[in-house]
Design a protein around this motif. Structure first.
Motif, mmCIF file in Angstrom:
data_model
loop_
_atom_site.group_PDB
_atom_site.id
_atom_site.type_symbol
_atom_site.label_atom_id
_atom_site.label_comp_id
_atom_site.label_asym_id
_atom_site.label_seq_id
_atom_site.Cartn_x
_atom_site.Cartn_y
_atom_site.Cartn_z
ATOM 1 N N GLY A 99 60.530 7.726 39.205
ATOM 2 C CA GLY A 99 61.926 7.590 38.804
ATOM 3 C C GLY A 99 62.191 6.249 38.178
ATOM 4 N N ASN A 100 63.405 6.074 37.665
ATOM 5 C CA ASN A 100 63.746 4.809 37.026
ATOM 6 C C ASN A 100 65.216 4.490 37.194
ATOM 7 N N LEU A 101 65.526 3.249 36.959
ATOM 8 C CA LEU A 101 66.896 2.724 37.000
ATOM 9 C C LEU A 101 67.077 1.834 35.790
ATOM 10 N N GLU A 102 68.254 1.886 35.178
ATOM 11 C CA GLU A 102 68.563 0.926 34.123
ATOM 12 C C GLU A 102 69.923 0.321 34.386
ATOM 13 N N ALA A 103 70.092 -0.905 33.937
ATOM 14 C CA ALA A 103 71.368 -1.604 34.092
ATOM 15 C C ALA A 103 71.626 -2.433 32.844
ATOM 16 N N PHE A 104 72.871 -2.414 32.373
ATOM 17 C CA PHE A 104 73.313 -3.213 31.242
ATOM 18 C C PHE A 104 74.525 -4.022 31.691
ATOM 19 N N SER A 105 74.629 -5.246 31.214
ATOM 20 C CA SER A 105 75.790 -6.051 31.607
ATOM 21 C C SER A 105 76.247 -6.964 30.490
ATOM 22 N N PHE A 106 77.531 -7.276 30.526
ATOM 23 C CA PHE A 106 78.124 -8.275 29.638
ATOM 24 C C PHE A 106 79.123 -9.070 30.452
ATOM 25 N N ASP A 107 79.111 -10.391 30.295
ATOM 26 C CA ASP A 107 80.094 -11.218 31.003
ATOM 27 C C ASP A 107 80.385 -12.485 30.226
ATOM 28 N N ALA A 108 81.533 -13.054 30.509
ATOM 29 C CA ALA A 108 81.984 -14.301 29.897
ATOM 30 C C ALA A 108 82.384 -15.267 30.998
ATOM 31 N N ASP A 109 82.001 -16.526 30.844
ATOM 32 C CA ASP A 109 82.279 -17.552 31.857
ATOM 33 C C ASP A 109 82.843 -18.775 31.155
ATOM 34 N N TYR A 110 84.080 -19.151 31.512
ATOM 35 C CA TYR A 110 84.722 -20.321 30.900
ATOM 36 C C TYR A 110 84.883 -21.424 31.936
ATOM 37 N N ARG A 111 84.350 -22.612 31.648
ATOM 38 C CA ARG A 111 84.412 -23.757 32.552
ATOM 39 C C ARG A 111 85.562 -24.669 32.136
ATOM 40 N N PHE A 112 86.620 -24.735 32.952
ATOM 41 C CA PHE A 112 87.748 -25.605 32.666
ATOM 42 C C PHE A 112 87.368 -27.072 32.839
ATOM 43 N N ASN A 113 86.546 -27.345 33.854
ATOM 44 C CA ASN A 113 86.039 -28.687 34.136
ATOM 45 C C ASN A 113 84.811 -28.517 35.026
ATOM 46 N N PRO A 114 84.169 -29.598 35.461
ATOM 47 C CA PRO A 114 82.958 -29.426 36.275
ATOM 48 C C PRO A 114 83.176 -28.667 37.579
ATOM 49 N N HIS A 115 84.428 -28.587 38.035
ATOM 50 C CA HIS A 115 84.693 -27.975 39.336
ATOM 51 C C HIS A 115 85.145 -26.517 39.264
ATOM 52 N N PHE A 116 85.793 -26.116 38.180
ATOM 53 C CA PHE A 116 86.479 -24.827 38.189
ATOM 54 C C PHE A 116 86.130 -24.011 36.957
ATOM 55 N N ASP A 117 85.785 -22.733 37.170
ATOM 56 C CA ASP A 117 85.556 -21.826 36.055
ATOM 57 C C ASP A 117 86.114 -20.450 36.373
#
Length: 486
Positions: free
Chosen positions: A434-452
């Protein structure tokens, strides 16, 4: 130089230390938990060529360093919708299953922690002993900010004991099982001779998947993070290992070598492990090759209703009893990345072989977190099971502080059944190919070194033998959340 000066020097020289979670997992003992979670990242000043990295990547004056000690932490929480899932659990580090699982029975919406990075606190340290040698240590605790519980993957299994699939909540095995610290080690570091550490540590293979996964083992957006089976070399419980000695060294900043050995505290090979890594970096490219052998590896699962009914006669309690499949797991892997601004390209391949254990474990064996393996299977792989895991992806810095990630993950298993189940390729049996596949898309925005802030989704689907016994065979998990690091 005084302590305050050394702290400022450390802040300027610190780097980034990444951890996943991967399907990854840990928990704290209830007694003294509030104090324990405050321990996990210490960093003191050392010669510039022997710098120590801090947990979440907070550097310079932004880091919480005082008298050579750095406190660090991550709090990551979001809202997730799953098209097919079981109800979320307050115990597993990521709460949701993220990929489709056997008990995924209906649509679920709720708060999920540790989507982009494991929520944790810790202390990490390095103290110069002379011009070349430094003492290092780290202690770290995982927790679930949506429930206030310390992370406990094995408890997520135990609460499903005796329940039908449709009545279960998310339950996934992992390396978290009520321990006070998910990481706890001490050792010595030299710029010339390398680093030697002892204790409970992240394995080399797990470090590799954190580095070479396009999503850095983010549980919501990548197969490697959602299912730490692969980074654990065949068992989710083996992403971090007790009683280990680990050595790593860099040669001319081009080639690096590492080795890890797990002691079992007794005679024989049962529950011992060995891993090795060789790799190199040049002109924006990085490649690592890994070998892992884990003896008597444990894959825990919930008890059936019949097994729960038999517990009183065995003298075990349902609250901390589990079933387990035991195997000797051998893994070979190659992983690579290439950075050419504004892109970062990733790829990896892993080959895992499961065989019956050379040293069987008996019912009543005490697993991590003092969970009891009330029912143990030592002959699941009369024919060896072989799985292949592969992935690729790209991370694109669209504008400063905004990263977009696109990734693909695949998994394939051979047919390893015997008798009437031999060579099958349907969903009739879990031993069929058998098999499994996974696809993903994401976006990450860093406001400053502490918070995203981040958003994204992953699709996962299982086929043939991997879909055996599943209620549904696909899942999509749109997720939005925020992360604070200190």
């Amino acid at each position: 130089m005084n302590y305050a000066g050394r702290a400022r020097l450390l802040g300027r020289n610190c780097g980034v230390l990444g951890f996943s979670p991967p399907s990854m997992s840990s928990s704290c003992m209830r007694l003294g938990w509030c104090g324990l979670v405050m321990l996990s990242a210490l960093a003191a000043a050392v010669p510039a060529r022997a710098q120590q990295k801090t947990g979440p990547g907070i550097t310079g004056d932004e880091s919480l360093t005082w008298h050579g000690i750095t406190l660090y932490g991550v709090i990551d929480i979001g809202v997730q919708y799953d098209t097919h899932s079981a109800p979320f659990t307050p115990y597993r580090p990521s709460a949701s299953g993220n990929i489709v699982r056997q008990n995924s029975s209906h649509a679920v919406t709720g708060l999920t922690p540790s989507n982009m990075g494991q929520s944790r606190v810790g202390l990490q340290g390095i103290e110069a002993l002379n011009e070349d040698w430094s003492a290092v240590f780290q202690v770290e605790t995982f927790f679930n900010p949506q429930s206030g519980e310390v992370a406990d993957s094995l408890k997520s299994l135990a609460v499903n004991n005796g329940r039908s699939l449709a009545a279960q909540s998310v339950g996934v095995d992992g390396s978290s099982a009520g321990q006070a610290f998910q990481t706890a080690y001490v050792g010595l570091k030299s710029a010339r001779f390398g680093t030697l550490t002892f204790g409970r540590q992240v394995t080399l293979l797990s470090e590799g998947t954190i580095k070479y996964d396009p999503n850095y083992n983010a549980t919501a957006f990548g197969l490697l993070g959602a299912s730490n089976t692969y980074s654990g070399g065949g068992s989710s419980e083996d992403n971090r290992l007790d009683s280990t000695v680990k050595y790593s060294v860099s040669l001319n900043d081009l080639v690096h070598l590492a080795a890890l050995y797990k002691f079992n505290g007794s005679y024989g090979a049962a529950n011992s492990a060995v891993q090795a890594d060789i790799g190199g970096e040049y002109a924006g490219a990085s490649v690592d090759a890994y070998y892992s052998k884990v003896n008597s590896a444990i894959t825990a699962s919930s008890l059936s209703a019949a097994q729960v009914a038999a517990l009183p006669g065995l003298g075990y309690a349902a609250s901390n009893s589990l079933a387990a499949t035991v195997s000797d797991n051998t893994t070979y892997s190659v992983m690579a990345l290439y950075k050419v601004d504004p892109f970062k390209l990733f790829a990896g391949y892993m080959h895992i072989k499961y065989a019956n254990p050379s040293t069987a474990l008996s019912a009543g064996f005490r697993d991590i977190g003092d969970y009891v393996l009330a029912f143990v299977t030592n002959n699941a792989y009369n024919n060896s099971k072989t799985v292949q895991v592969y992935w690729s992806g790209v991370r694109y810095t669209l504008i400063p502080h905004l990263d977009l990630t696109l990734a693909y993950y695949g998994f394939n298993q051979n047919a390893y059944g015997t008798g009437t189940q031999a060579d099958c390729s349907t969903a009739a049996h879990s031993t069929c190919s058998g098999n499994l596949e996974a696809f993903s898309f994401d976006a990450d925005y860093r406001f400053n070194p502490h918070f995203d802030a981040y958003l994204g989704a992953m699709y996962s689907g299982v086929h043939d033998g991997l879909a055996s016994g599943y209620i549904y065979t696909t899942n999509i998990n749109p997720t939005v959340g925020v992360r604070y690091k200190f």
